[in-house]
Scaffold this active site. Structure first.
Site, PDB file in Angstrom:
ATOM      1  N   TYR A 130      27.971  28.852  34.282  1.00  0.00           N
ATOM      2  CA  TYR A 130      28.758  28.294  35.394  1.00  0.00           C
ATOM      3  C   TYR A 130      28.102  27.019  35.938  1.00  0.00           C
ATOM      4  CZ  TYR A 130      30.685  33.082  35.862  1.00  0.00           C
ATOM      5  OH  TYR A 130      31.262  34.301  35.652  1.00  0.00           O
ATOM      6  N   LYS A 155      32.103  34.470  28.578  1.00  0.00           N
ATOM      7  CA  LYS A 155      30.840  33.733  28.617  1.00  0.00           C
ATOM      8  C   LYS A 155      29.675  34.704  28.744  1.00  0.00           C
ATOM      9  CE  LYS A 155      29.328  34.476  32.179  1.00  0.00           C
ATOM     10  NZ  LYS A 155      29.077  35.646  33.047  1.00  0.00           N
TER      11      LYS A 155
HETATM   12  P1  NDP Z   1      30.465  45.912  32.113  1.00  0.00           P
HETATM   13  O1  NDP Z   1      29.151  46.462  31.787  1.00  0.00           O
HETATM   14  O2  NDP Z   1      31.084  46.308  33.408  1.00  0.00           O
HETATM   15  O3  NDP Z   1      31.537  46.280  30.972  1.00  0.00           O
HETATM   16  C1  NDP Z   1      31.271  46.116  29.609  1.00  0.00           C
HETATM   17  C2  NDP Z   1      32.129  47.115  28.823  1.00  0.00           C
HETATM   18  O4  NDP Z   1      31.891  46.917  27.446  1.00  0.00           O
HETATM   19  C3  NDP Z   1      31.789  48.580  29.060  1.00  0.00           C
HETATM   20  O5  NDP Z   1      32.415  49.125  30.204  1.00  0.00           O
HETATM   21  C4  NDP Z   1      32.278  49.224  27.792  1.00  0.00           C
HETATM   22  O6  NDP Z   1      33.695  49.405  27.877  1.00  0.00           O
HETATM   23  C5  NDP Z   1      32.054  48.149  26.739  1.00  0.00           C
HETATM   24  N1  NDP Z   1      30.880  48.404  25.901  1.00  0.00           N
HETATM   25  C6  NDP Z   1      30.916  48.597  24.556  1.00  0.00           C
HETATM   26  N2  NDP Z   1      29.697  48.797  24.066  1.00  0.00           N
HETATM   27  C7  NDP Z   1      28.848  48.749  25.114  1.00  0.00           C
HETATM   28  C8  NDP Z   1      27.438  48.913  25.225  1.00  0.00           C
HETATM   29  N3  NDP Z   1      26.643  49.110  24.163  1.00  0.00           N
HETATM   30  N4  NDP Z   1      26.883  48.801  26.461  1.00  0.00           N
HETATM   31  C9  NDP Z   1      27.644  48.572  27.541  1.00  0.00           C
HETATM   32  N5  NDP Z   1      28.981  48.413  27.483  1.00  0.00           N
HETATM   33  C10 NDP Z   1      29.588  48.500  26.278  1.00  0.00           C
HETATM   34  O7  NDP Z   1      30.347  44.339  32.014  1.00  0.00           O
HETATM   35  P2  NDP Z   1      31.299  43.233  32.674  1.00  0.00           P
HETATM   36  O8  NDP Z   1      32.703  43.660  32.574  1.00  0.00           O
HETATM   37  O9  NDP Z   1      30.771  42.861  33.992  1.00  0.00           O
HETATM   38  O10 NDP Z   1      31.014  41.978  31.702  1.00  0.00           O
HETATM   39  C11 NDP Z   1      31.566  41.920  30.404  1.00  0.00           C
HETATM   40  C12 NDP Z   1      31.538  40.466  29.913  1.00  0.00           C
HETATM   41  O11 NDP Z   1      32.332  39.670  30.786  1.00  0.00           O
HETATM   42  C13 NDP Z   1      30.145  39.837  29.926  1.00  0.00           C
HETATM   43  O12 NDP Z   1      29.973  39.035  28.791  1.00  0.00           O
HETATM   44  C14 NDP Z   1      30.125  38.956  31.177  1.00  0.00           C
HETATM   45  O13 NDP Z   1      29.296  37.830  31.038  1.00  0.00           O
HETATM   46  C15 NDP Z   1      31.588  38.566  31.277  1.00  0.00           C
HETATM   47  N6  NDP Z   1      31.990  38.297  32.668  1.00  0.00           N
HETATM   48  C16 NDP Z   1      32.628  37.133  32.953  1.00  0.00           C
HETATM   49  C17 NDP Z   1      33.009  36.818  34.229  1.00  0.00           C
HETATM   50  C18 NDP Z   1      33.715  35.535  34.511  1.00  0.00           C
HETATM   51  O14 NDP Z   1      33.887  35.202  35.678  1.00  0.00           O
HETATM   52  N7  NDP Z   1      34.152  34.806  33.495  1.00  0.00           N
HETATM   53  C19 NDP Z   1      32.711  37.715  35.356  1.00  0.00           C
HETATM   54  C20 NDP Z   1      32.090  38.967  34.940  1.00  0.00           C
HETATM   55  C21 NDP Z   1      31.739  39.223  33.647  1.00  0.00           C
HETATM   56  P3  NDP Z   1      34.438  50.657  27.197  1.00  0.00           P
HETATM   57  O15 NDP Z   1      33.903  51.851  27.927  1.00  0.00           O
HETATM   58  O16 NDP Z   1      35.859  50.369  27.494  1.00  0.00           O
HETATM   59  O17 NDP Z   1      34.106  50.632  25.760  1.00  0.00           O
END
Ligand code: NDP
Length: 363
Positions: free
Chosen positions: A216, A131
């Protein structure tokens, strides 16, 4: 009807937890597991989805997609993933030739959701997308159409659609005891805005706390009411102009339903709030904390407060339910259509913020 408290009423309406047995048991044998590839190894994948995939019964972690080579090495060690199931964003489309992967789970920043969901569907995979599913309702529409065209299933990462206490709130809200639901409050906020965070970049996050936390509280209101709201009036507040550029820090709105039920909601990146409150007559039921994953949730009515143990990882139930939908060819509960409905409401909130007026929500 004799007066009963909300929690008491739930006990008499057939047991506390109203989760459908097919969500939890399904018809498939437990020895067939589907392979999942996580795309984007950030906080959510690392702290929640990876550990949850150790608990799933119908699917398991078999692949990763990451742009960070050190993460690839760590995850390979931690989860026993072989290099042949490890991809980066350049090699992503090669997933189509990897029969070990059935489900691709998109956990990327919001602006990348539609592109990678559509590419995974075109590679013949079933997709879970986090989401908010897209940047707006039109993008969600494109993603739903891509799933239909590919003949693959699409789930949005709405873990709370499978969370027993949320199902309990909905059941109480809709049961005739004490009359009709009249008033709701659903709010979620954290002090989390920091310079450089993609979530506060309008191009990457799409609208700060509204996009991140809005899904949410909107789904909770809509599902407790059992109907779509007809209109919304929204307000935005900025407490730190140096930090919030092109977005608000705190968003508040009122959803109005055709039967005159009202829901007040607040989402914020500046302060903590986490509650789901439903009132009818002189009774109420409240879940607090309500939306955060893996908290101990406290359910309260006028006379009782019960702290309920939460499942260790709500996401395990969510992912297993999707795997069963694929194996049994049954409809997805947290479907793309559900996400599109919430995005229509978010789009209307944005329109109200721009116009300063109450805006009708399209059906
Ligand atoms: P983070 O910023 O912690 O992680 C995102 C990951 O995406 C990065 O670590 C990286 O992984 C990859 N990535 C690829 N391109 C980019 C870029 N241009 N900028 C930043 N990151 C990039 O985010 P979250 O894990 O907190 O959130 C990710 C998704 O999950 C969001 O859409 C959020 O809304 C959703 N979410 C849902 C939750 C729920 O309860 N359902 C709770 C938390 C988040 P890599 O280094 O491996 O490429």
């Amino acid at each position: 009807m004799t007066r009963r408290t909300a929690i008491g009423s739930l006990a008499t309406i057939g047991g506390a937890i109203a989760i459908s047995p097919t969500l939890l048991s399904g018809m498939v044998s437990e020895d067939k597991k589907l392979g999942v590839a996580l795309v984007g190894l950030g906080n959510y994948a690392t702290l929640q989805l990876g550990p949850a995939l150790r608990q799933t019964k119908v699917c398991e972690l078999r692949g990763i997609v990451t742009g960070t080579p050190e993460k690839a090495v760590n995850w390979q060690k931690e989860y026993g993933i072989s290099p042949e199931h490890t991809y980066d964003y350049e090699t992503f489309d090669r997933l189509k030739d990897d029969p070990a992967i059935d489900i691709v789970y998109i956990v990327l920043p919001n602006f990348m959701h539609a592109e990678y969901t559509i590419r995974a569907l075109q590679a013949g995979k079933h997709v879970i997308c986090e989401k908010p599913m897209g940047m707006d309702a039109a993008e969600c529409e494109t993603m739903i159409a891509a799933a239909k065209k590919a003949g693959r299933k699409l789930q949005v990462g709405y873990r709370l659609f499978y969370e027993p206490h949320h199902l309990q709130m909905m059941k109480w809200a809709q049961e005739p005891f004490e009359g009709r639901i009249r008033l709701m409050e659903t709010s979620l906020g954290f002090d989390m805005a920091r310079p450089g965070l993609w979530r506060i970049d309008p191009k990457m996050g799409g609208g700060g706390a509204l996009m991140d936390l809005g899904p949410y509280v909107i789904q909770a209101a809509r599902r407790a009411a059992g109907q779509m709201p007809v209109s919304v009036m929204a307000q935005g507040y900025i407490d730190d102009p140096g930090l919030y550029k092109g977005i608000y820090g705190t968003y508040a709105w009122q959803l109005r339903f055709a039967d005159h039920t009202v829901c007040n909601s607040t989402v914020s990146f500046s302060a903590y709030v986490d509650r789901y409150y439903v009132a009818k007559g002189n009774q109420f039921l409240e879940l607090k904390p309500a939306f955060a994953a893996n908290s101990k949730l406290t359910l309260q009515d006028r006379e009782n407060a019960t702290t309920l143990p939460s499942a260790e990882f709500q996401q395990a139930t969510q992912m297993d339910a999707f795997a069963r939908n694929i194996l049994d060819d049954t409809p997805v509960v947290a479907s793309g259509e559900e996400a599109r409905t919430d995005m229509r409401i978010i789009d209307a909130i944005k329109e109200s913020l721009k116009s300063g007026k109450e805006v009708d929500i399209p059906r």
